[in-house]
Scaffold this motif. Structure first.
Motif, PDB file in Angstrom:
ATOM      1  N   GLU A  38       2.948  40.487  22.849  1.00 50.15           N
ATOM      2  CA  GLU A  38       1.736  40.050  22.983  1.00 50.15           C
ATOM      3  C   GLU A  38       1.549  38.956  23.816  1.00 50.15           C
ATOM      4  OE1 GLU A  38      -2.450  39.970  22.530  1.00 50.15           O
ATOM      5  OE2 GLU A  38      -0.993  41.598  22.349  1.00 50.15           O
ATOM      6  N   ARG A  41       1.679  40.532  27.190  1.00 42.71           N
ATOM      7  CA  ARG A  41       0.602  41.557  27.328  1.00 42.71           C
ATOM      8  C   ARG A  41      -0.782  40.579  27.880  1.00 42.71           C
ATOM      9  NH1 ARG A  41      -3.942  42.682  26.129  1.00 42.71           N
ATOM     10  NH2 ARG A  41      -4.200  41.246  24.728  1.00 42.71           N
ATOM     11  N   MET A  89      -4.896  47.648  28.262  1.00 39.03           N
ATOM     12  CA  MET A  89      -3.822  46.293  28.088  1.00 39.03           C
ATOM     13  C   MET A  89      -4.337  45.305  29.022  1.00 39.03           C
ATOM     14  SD  MET A  89      -0.126  46.961  30.236  1.00 39.03           S
ATOM     15  CE  MET A  89      -0.019  48.679  30.102  1.00 39.03           C
ATOM     16  N   ASN A  96      -3.980  41.412  20.396  1.00 39.73           N
ATOM     17  CA  ASN A  96      -2.977  42.398  19.738  1.00 39.73           C
ATOM     18  C   ASN A  96      -2.937  43.993  20.170  1.00 39.73           C
ATOM     19  OD1 ASN A  96      -1.957  39.996  18.444  1.00 39.73           O
ATOM     20  ND2 ASN A  96      -3.686  40.215  17.030  1.00 39.73           N
ATOM     21  N   TYR A  97      -3.349  44.257  21.452  1.00 38.65           N
ATOM     22  CA  TYR A  97      -3.570  45.527  21.651  1.00 38.65           C
ATOM     23  C   TYR A  97      -2.047  46.119  22.195  1.00 38.65           C
ATOM     24  CZ  TYR A  97      -4.701  49.593  24.381  1.00 38.65           C
ATOM     25  OH  TYR A  97      -4.743  51.160  24.847  1.00 38.65           O
ATOM     26  N   SER A  98      -2.021  47.193  21.578  1.00 32.92           N
ATOM     27  CA  SER A  98      -0.541  48.037  21.620  1.00 32.92           C
ATOM     28  C   SER A  98      -0.887  49.647  21.682  1.00 32.92           C
ATOM     29  CB  SER A  98       0.360  47.745  20.650  1.00 32.92           C
ATOM     30  OG  SER A  98       1.805  48.402  20.772  1.00 32.92           O
ATOM     31  N   SER A  99      -0.168  50.284  22.745  1.00 31.83           N
ATOM     32  CA  SER A  99       0.055  51.516  22.780  1.00 31.83           C
ATOM     33  C   SER A  99       1.013  51.979  23.194  1.00 31.83           C
ATOM     34  CB  SER A  99      -1.362  52.160  23.855  1.00 31.83           C
ATOM     35  OG  SER A  99      -0.947  51.575  25.103  1.00 31.83           O
ATOM     36  N   THR A 102       1.492  51.192  26.884  1.00 24.59           N
ATOM     37  CA  THR A 102       1.857  49.814  27.012  1.00 24.59           C
ATOM     38  C   THR A 102       3.283  49.325  26.700  1.00 24.59           C
ATOM     39  OG1 THR A 102      -0.304  49.322  26.407  1.00 24.59           O
ATOM     40  CG2 THR A 102       1.067  47.338  26.309  1.00 24.59           C
ATOM     41  N   LEU A 103       3.988  49.995  25.680  1.00 26.27           N
ATOM     42  CA  LEU A 103       5.079  49.634  25.273  1.00 26.27           C
ATOM     43  C   LEU A 103       6.226  49.844  26.167  1.00 26.27           C
ATOM     44  CD1 LEU A 103       7.203  48.971  22.909  1.00 26.27           C
ATOM     45  CD2 LEU A 103       7.059  51.286  22.161  1.00 26.27           C
ATOM     46  N   GLN A 106       5.707  47.670  29.392  1.00 29.78           N
ATOM     47  CA  GLN A 106       6.396  46.253  28.875  1.00 29.78           C
ATOM     48  C   GLN A 106       7.923  46.508  28.972  1.00 29.78           C
ATOM     49  OE1 GLN A 106       3.941  43.568  29.302  1.00 29.78           O
ATOM     50  NE2 GLN A 106       3.874  43.405  27.031  1.00 29.78           N
TER      51      GLN A 106
END
Length: 526
Positions: A38, A41, A89, A96-99, A102-103, A106
């Motif tokens: 995070e 991000r 993102m 605390n954005y996550s998808s 995005t994973l 990163q």
């Protein structure tokens, strides 16, 4: 993968090693990731959506930008690729954005930028003396070094599970070291100057770079006994080095100087309001110091020598990153840690000046500076041990005594990283990877130095074997005891203190080796 094309002119085995570890990194994509995911991000969002004047002021998230400007620009460049994966993102408000996209972005950003690390390892292998090379490929120092670096356990779990960009940054450091071995001092100086403006933790090893360049580059010749020939000093070389540092610093800090924001930038880079130790104590001198304070305070309370109401509320075992006061022993200030670090570094720096040993002497001084800062620095992270482990790999294939130190330092330092991965699915992963890497390291270096005395004495062997029972107790026994609720900090305390003993021992053993080695007398050098 791109890593295959890096080792131009290299052998097929190097490409195979690079490809193999790249595939392993891809398999680790779905694993647990820490809050550092995070953090980065958020930095992508800050640098993409805000003007440069707000980068070091933005505080919507608690994970504010606290790396030097080059890393901020690095995040800015990545953000322009990230927008094609998931635009959300890059929203500063999306905390605390996550998808899944995005994973993937990163994780792959770390894997792709590791290409620089692969190239740096390839260059380092060119600098290795092949006199000890055996007939078999797996017994050659270059092959062993490639495995020790490319498949380094610490880098794998810190970057590709926990999540950071240490491989890319370590690649810059290793490449600068390789350039010194190749007598390309200006390139090495430039790479290190750039590295400092990516991550300021490398200031810890700056004394080694500064003294080595002054002693072995600005002074162009020695007397027959190895002492300085003072009339060989080159002002042109000194000015050239100064110009490199100035131009790199101007490019990095210039925009913020123009905006009158340098004080704000430096306040982010050096946050001394944080505590002496991190939430999990790095296994260094202060871990031993704080553990002793904890033991003395418990004894004092039991014997009613201490008043419970007067004990500081901020506990070293509370898991909080904060300032605190020791209970029995004197509390430690940032200034005290700076003085201790400086004193610990000085002997290695003096040896580099008065007992020149070429690039190898520089490398040993760099490692000692890294270890000294790890041992006595303020708010040291456990991950900082990689700053010493990776360059120590280069020494490990050269001399048996260095191989012994490397194995003790690496095994202990890597085990100290275990608490970073505290989730159940990652438990077998970290244990298996650690066992594989440690087994290979010990067996390959024992084979390389089989004609010399054993790499470990009985005490060192006993200590390293003790890591097994420690892991069994911390992971499989302690959680089922009654102490788990009352003293939840015990596994972390035991791990930190046990590993601190091994790292301290390796640091002292390397120091003894450096101080007792004779100088290399050469009348001319570059």
């Amino acid at each position: 993968m791109a890593a295959l094309g890096i080792a131009i002119g290299g052998s097929n085995w190097f490409s195979a090693l690079a490809l193999g570890v790249t595939l392993l990194k891809c398999l680790l994509i779905p694993t647990y990731h820490s809050t550092d995911f995070e953090v980065h991000r958020n930095w992508l969002a800050i640098t993409h959506s805000l003007p440069i004047s707000q980068w070091y002021y933005e505080a919507t998230s608690e994970w504010t930008l606290d790396y030097p400007p080059f890393f901020a620009w690095f995040e800015y460049a990545l953000s322009h690729v990230a927008k094609y994966f998931d635009q959300e993102m890059l929203n500063v408000r999306n905390l605390n954005y996550s998808s899944s996209r995005t994973l993937l972005f990163q994780r792959f950003s770390v894997i792709v930028t590791d290409t620089l690390f692969v190239y740096a390892v390839h260059e380092c292998c060119k600098c290795i003396d092949g006199k000890k090379a055996g007939k078999e490929l797996t017994e050659k120092p270059k092959f062993i070094l490639s495995v020790l670096l490319l498949w380094n356990f610490g880098l794998l779990i810190v970057d590709h599970i926990h999540f950071q960009y240490n491989g890319f940054l370590s690649g810059l450091m290793l490449l600068s070291i390789a350039r010194f071995f190749q007598k390309r001092h200006m390139e090495g100086a430039f790479l290190f100057a750039v590295l400092l403006h990516f991550k300021h933790i490398y200031l810890y090893v700056a004394p080694a770079y500064g003294v080595y360049l002054l002693r072995s580059y600005c002074f162009t010749a020695n007397k027959p006994d190895g002492s300085i020939r003072w009339n060989s000093f080159s002002f042109v070389r000194l000015i050239s080095l100064g110009l490199i540092v100035f131009l790199v610093s101007a490019l990095s800090l210039g925009p913020f100087l123009a905006l009158n924001q340098l004080p704000q930038v430096f306040s982010r880079l050096f946050p001394f309001k944080r505590g002496l130790c991190h939430a999990y104590w790095a296994p260094n001198f202060w871990a031993l110091y704080s553990a002793l304070d904890k033991v003395l305070s418990v004894i004092g309370l039991e014997l009613k020598l201490l008043d419970p109401n007067k004990i500081p509320k901020a506990s070293m075992t509370s898991g909080l990153v904060q300032q605190f006061q020791h209970t029995v022993l004197p509390s430690v200030t940032p200034l005290a840690t700076f003085i201790c670090t400086l004193i610990a570094m000085l002997p290695s720096v003096f040896c580099l000046w008065f007992k020149p040993q070429g690039p190898r002497g520089f490398l040993r001084c760099l490692i000692l500076c890294a270890l000294s800062s790890f041992m006595f620095g303020w708010h040291v992270h456990e991950k900082a041990i990689l700053l010493a482990v990776l360059p120590m790999s280069l020494l490990s294939v050269g001399k048996a005594v260095d191989a012994s130190i490397f194995l003790i330092l690496t095994t202990t330092g890597h085990y100290s990283l275990f608490p970073l991965l505290f989730t159940a699915p990652e438990l077998p992963i970290k244990i298996v990877l650690m066992l594989l890497f440690t087994t290979y390291s010990i067996s390959s270096l024992k084979t390389l130095f089989r004609k010399e005395k054993p790499l470990f004495n009985w005490m060192e062997t006993f200590y390293l074997l003790g890591l097994g029972p420690l892991e069994v107790f911390c992971e499989f026994v302690f959680p089922f005891t009654s102490w788990n609720l009352k003293y939840p900090f015990i596994p972390l305390l035991l791990t930190s203190v046990y590993c601190a003993v091994g790292i301290t021992y390796a640091w002292l053993k390397l120091y003894v080796s450096v101080l007792t080695d004779p100088p290399v007398g050469k009348t001319k050098k570059q």
